[in-house]
Design an enzyme around this catalytic site. Structure first.
Site, PDB file in Angstrom:
ATOM      1  NE  ARG A 138      -4.152   1.812   0.853  1.00 22.89           N
ATOM      2  CZ  ARG A 138      -5.160   2.099   0.004  1.00 22.89           C
ATOM      3  NH1 ARG A 138      -4.890   1.680  -1.349  1.00 22.89           N
ATOM      4  NH2 ARG A 138      -6.171   2.904   0.465  1.00 22.89           N
ATOM      5  CB  THR A 438      -8.870  -1.434  -8.159  1.00 18.55           C
ATOM      6  OG1 THR A 438      -7.313  -2.173  -8.007  1.00 18.55           O
ATOM      7  CG2 THR A 438      -9.735  -2.306  -7.061  1.00 18.55           C
ATOM      8  CG  ASP A 480      -8.572   4.912  -0.937  1.00 13.17           C
ATOM      9  OD1 ASP A 480      -9.297   5.422  -1.511  1.00 13.17           O
ATOM     10  OD2 ASP A 480      -7.985   3.772  -1.112  1.00 13.17           O
ATOM     11  CB  SER A 504      -6.637  -0.558   1.228  1.00 13.32           C
ATOM     12  OG  SER A 504      -7.181  -1.179  -0.158  1.00 13.32           O
ATOM     13  CB  SER A 505     -12.036  -1.725  -0.025  1.00 12.61           C
ATOM     14  OG  SER A 505     -12.812  -0.692   0.745  1.00 12.61           O
ATOM     15  N   GLY A 526     -13.483  -0.412  -5.021  1.00 13.62           N
ATOM     16  CA  GLY A 526     -13.369   0.529  -3.797  1.00 13.62           C
ATOM     17  C   GLY A 526     -14.208  -0.218  -2.742  1.00 13.62           C
TER      18      GLY A 526
HETATM   19  O1  DON Z   1      -7.747   0.800  -1.622  1.00 15.48           O
HETATM   20  C1  DON Z   1      -8.877   0.936  -1.865  1.00 15.48           C
HETATM   21  O2  DON Z   1      -9.789   0.378  -1.265  1.00 15.48           O
HETATM   22  C2  DON Z   1      -9.342   1.900  -3.281  1.00 15.48           C
HETATM   23  N1  DON Z   1      -8.362   2.702  -3.572  1.00 15.48           N
HETATM   24  C3  DON Z   1      -9.374   0.668  -4.194  1.00 15.48           C
HETATM   25  C4  DON Z   1      -9.215   1.029  -5.591  1.00 15.48           C
HETATM   26  C5  DON Z   1     -10.518   1.289  -6.181  1.00 15.48           C
HETATM   27  O3  DON Z   1     -11.048   0.564  -6.463  1.00 15.48           O
HETATM   28  C6  DON Z   1     -10.565   2.441  -6.706  1.00 15.48           C
HETATM   29  N2  DON Z   1     -11.254   2.546  -7.859  1.00 15.48           N
HETATM   30  N3  DON Z   1     -11.202   3.442  -8.529  1.00 15.48           N
END
Ligand code: DON
Length: 637
Positions: A138, A438, A480, A504-505, A526
C-alpha cells in the site's frame, strides 16, 4: 474524475540487481524524446490509427471468462496481461513470477487501473511450506501529510472528493514496484528482469486498445487533458483513442527496462524517483488548464523510506473452510471475516433464498459499521483485529438481526473482550467516498502455489498525471483517507498522517478445505470489494454455485447505508421485491452506468481448485467488457 452519463442499456533475489545510479544523467529522459518522436509518427500521439479497423473486429475475440486445465492458470481483466502470466508459467516461472508479469503487463494495456504508479495487496499460498502470507504494498502518505491536508484552509471544510482526487496532492508513494520486487525476492523463481520481459515487449511493440480502454479514458478525460504527458500518450488530440487503436508506449518499455537493469532502487533512490517527485510537486500542466491547483508534497526521502512488508493473513473458519484474507490497513480481511462469522450462525443453504440474502445483507451492514469505526493503519492506530475476527464478537452483532432490516447507519460494536450483550456502542461512522475501480489478478502454478493480487492506481486513471518521459500514471490513493472525523474532535482511525497508509478495501482471499486449496477470489470496486468477495463466497459455498456462476451472478452491496447498491438484474428481480416487502430492505439501482459498459464497479477474478491438479480460472464474462482466464494445459474436464 467524473462519472459518465448513461449511454447504454447493455450492458529472484539473486538476479535482482541494485546498481549505483548515475546521479546527474537520466538515461530515460535522454532516450525518451527519440522514442516519442518515433511513436508520434502515428499522428500526434503514440497511437496509430492503422490498426483501428482490425481492432474493432478482433478486440475481445479471444477473451474467455473461464478456462479449465492443468499446469497453472491466470485470470485478469485483460487478455494480453493474462497471456503474459501464462507465458511466464510456461517458461518455468511460478505463480509469483506470473503475478508480476501479469501486473506489469496490465500496467501497459490498462494503465488506468494498474502499473508502476500505484500499489496493492498480495496474498500468497506457498505450497511447498504450506504457508499463507500477504504482502502489504500500500502507498504511504508523504511525511508532510497531516490530518487536515484534505480540508480547505479558508473554510475548514473537507474538500470535494472528486476535485481532491484530481490533484497531485492525492498521490502517495508509488509502491507497486517495491511489492513486485519483494514478492520475487522472497518467493519468485526468476529474476525481476525476466518477469518484466512480457510487459516490456507489449509496451515496445504495442497492443490494441479495447472498449474498456476507451471508456476509462473517457471517464478521466478532463484531467488527462490537464497534463501534456497524459494528453500525448493516452488521447488522440484530447479525445479518447478509437477502439482498436494500436498503441505503443516506448517510454514505459524503457522504464521497465531500467527497472529490470537497476532494480527498484532506480525508483526508490534514483532517477525515476526524482522524476516522480518533480512531476508530483511541480506538475507540468497544459497551458490555460485550471483544474490542477494543489501540487504534491513528496520528497526523495518519502521514496527512500518506503518498504513493502510481509504480513500475516487474517483467518476465519466458515462452513469447514479456512478463509485467509488481508489484514489492516486493508479492511477486506476483517470485514469479510466478521461478516462470515456472523453468517456462521445461520444455515443459509437451508433457508429460503430471500431469508438467506437478508442475512447476507445484514451481516455485511454490521461488519461495515465496525470496519468504518476501527480499521486504519495499525502502525498508527490501535486496530482491534483479534476482536473483529472473533466469533464471540460476531455473536454480539448477529443477535441484532431480527425480522426486518436494521436502520443504517448502525452503530459499531465493541470488539474488545469481554464481549457483552447485544448491540452497538460508539456513534456510527459514515462510509466515506472511495474510488470505484481497480483490478484483481489470480495465478497458480504446477507446484500448487497461488497468488491473488488486488492492485490499482485508484480512481479511474489515478491522479491523471503521466510521469513525463516514463509513460505511466501516478496514483491518487491518498483520498482513501477520511478528509475529516465524523464530528469535530471525534476518534477516526483513518485520518492522514506522515508515512501513514490510508485504509483500503483491497484484499483478496484464499480458502482451504481440509488443508487443500479450494478457491481464491478477489475483486475491484473500492468499498464494494469486501461485499463482492462476500457475495461470491456465499453464492459458491452456501448456494452451491460453481465459481463462474458465483462470480457472474447479479451483485448487491450493503455497506451500512440506508440502501444496498444493486445491479439491474438484482434490482429488478423477484427476490429484491421479496426482500423489500418481507424484510424492509431498500435498494438503489447501480446506474450511471458507472461506465458505459459497466453498471457495477466490482469486476472479480478467481480460481477454483477442482482436485487432481485440475484448476478452473474465472474472470468476468460481462462486467467491464469481460476479463481473461487462461490455463497452461487446457482440458481435463
Ligand atoms: O484501496 C482501496 O480500497 C481503493 N483505493 C481501491 C481502488 C479502487 O477500487 C478505486 N477505484 N477506482
Amino acid at each position: 474524475m467524473r462519472r459518465l452519463p448513461a449511454v447504454s442499456a447493455l450492458c529472484g533475489l539473486a538476479a535482482l540487481s541494485i546498481a549505483l545510479i548515475p546521479a546527474v544523467t537520466d538515461p530515460a529522459a535522454m532516450a525518451s524524446s527519440a522514442a516519442r518522436s518515433t511513436a508520434s509518427l502515428g499522428g500526434g500521439s503514440a497511437a496509430s490509427a492503422a490498426g483501428a479497423a482490425a481492432g474493432q473486429a478482433s478486440a475481445g475475440a479471444q477473451k474467455q471468462a473461464v478456462a479449465v486445465g492443468t499446469g497453472g492458470a491466470v485470470a485478469s481483466m485483460d487478455l494480453d496481461a493474462s497471456r503474459a502470466g501464462i507465458d511466464v508459467l510456461k517458461a518455468g516461472g511460478n505463480a509469483i513470477d506470473a503475478a508480476v508479469a501479469t501486473a506489469s503487463t496490465l500496467g501497459v494495456t490498462n494503465p488506468f487501473v494498474a502499473g508502476p504508479g500505484g500499489g496493492g495487496f498480495m496474498i500468497i499460498y506457498l505450497a511447498r511450506t504450506h504457508r499463507v502470507v500477504t504482502i502489504d504494498g500500500r502507498e504511504n502518505c508523504p511525511q508532510a501529510c497531516t490530518a487536515t491536508m484534505f480540508t480547505d484552509p479558508k473554510t475548514g471544510q473537507p474538500l470535494d472528493y472528486t476535485n481532491a482526487s484530481e490533484q497531485p496532492l492525492s498521490t502517495g508513494v508509488p509502491s507497486m514496484v517495491a511489492t513486485w520486487a519483494k514478492a520475487l525476492q522472497l518467493y519468485g523463481s526468476r529474476s525481476f528482469a525476466a518477469d518484466l520481459r512480457p510487459a516490456i515487449a507489449t509496451a515496445e511493440h504495442g497492443f490494441r486498445t479495447d472498449q474498456d480502454f476507451q471508456q476509462l479514458t473517457e471517464s478521466g478525460l478532463p484531467v488527462l487533458q490537464a497534463y501534456p504527458a497524459s494528453h500525448w500518450l493516452l488521447t488522440k488530440a484530447g479525445d479518447p483513442l478509437p477502439v482498436g487503436t494500436w498503441l505503443r508506449n516506448p517510454d514505459l518499455a524503457r522504464t521497465y527496462r531500467l527497472l529490470a537493469r537497476y532494480g527498484p532502487s532506480y525508483l526508490y533512490d534514483g532517477p525515476l524517483g526524482r522524476a516522480i517527485v518533480r512531476a508530483d510537486d511541480h506538475p507540468a500542466i497544459t497551458p490555460g488548464n485550471t483544474l490542477i491547483t494543489m501540487p504534491g508534497i513528496m520528497t526523495m526521502n518519502d521514496l527512500r523510506r518506503y518498504a513493502a512488508r510481509v504480513e500475516p493473513p487474517t483467518h476465519v473458519s466458515y462452513r469447514g473452510l479456512d478463509v485467509y484474507g488481508v489484514a489492516p490497513p486493508s479492511s477486506s480481511g476483517s470485514t469479510v471475516g466478521e461478516a462470515l462469522n456472523i453468517l456462521s450462525g445461520w444455515n443459509l443453504r437451508a433457508e429460503p433464498r430471500a431469508t438467506a440474502l437478508f442475512h447476507y445483507l445484514e451481516a455485511s451492514r454490521l461488519a461495515y459499521a465496525d470496519r468504518n469505526a476501527y480499521v486504519g493503519d495499525p502502525r498508527y492506530v490501535q486496530v482491534p483485529l483479534h476482536g473483529l475476527l472473533d466469533p464471540a464478537f460476531a455473536a454480539t452483532r448477529r443477535c441484532l438481526v431480527g425480522d426486518t432490516a436494521l436502520t443504517s447507519p448502525v452503530a459499531p460494536g465493541d470488539p474488545n473482550p469481554p464481549y457483552r450483550g447485544c448491540g452497538g456502542s460508539a456513534a456510527p461512522q459514515p462510509l466515506p467516498p472511495e474510488g470505484m475501480h481497480t483490478n484483481n489478478i489470480v495465478t497458480t502454478d504446477k507446484w500448487g502455489d497461488i497468488v491473488s493480487y488486488t492492485n490499482t492506481i485508484n480512481f479511474f486513471g489515478g491522479s491523471g498525471m503521466t510521469v513525463p518521459h516514463y509513460g505511466f500514471l501516478l496514483n491518487d490513493e491518498m483520498t482513501d483517507f477520511d478528509f475529516a472525523p465524523p464530528s469535530p474532535g471525534a476518534y477516526d482511525p483513518n485520518l492522514a498522517a506522515g508515512g501513514k497508509q490510508p485504509r483500503s478495501s483491497m484484499g483478496p482471499v484464499i480458502a482451504f478445505r481440509h488443508g487443500q486449496p479450494a478457491f481464491t477470489v478477489g475483486a475491484a470496486g473500492g468499498s464494494t470489494i469486501p461485499t463482492t468477495i462476500l457475495q461470491i463466497i456465499v453464492n459458491h459455498v452456501d448456494f452451491g454455485m460453481p465459481l463462474p456462476q458465483a462470480l457472474a451472478a447479479p451483485r448487491v452491496s450493503q455497506r451500512n447505508s440506508a440502501t444496498s447498491l444493486a445491479e439491474p438484474d438484482f434490482y429488478n428481480s423477484a427476490l429484491a421485491r421479496q426482500l423489500t416487502q418481507q424484510f424492509g430492505e431498500q435498494f438503489a439501482l447501480s446506474t450511471g452506468p458507472i461506465l458505459p459498459l459497466d453498471y457495477y464497479p466490482g469486476d472479480a477474478t478467481g480460481i477454483q481448485f477442482l482436485g487432481r491438479g485440475l484448476e478452473e480460472a474465472v474472470a468476468e464474462p460481462v462486467r467491464l467488457y469481460g476479463g481473461s482466464a487462461l490455463v497452461v494445459h487446457p482440458g481435463g474436464h
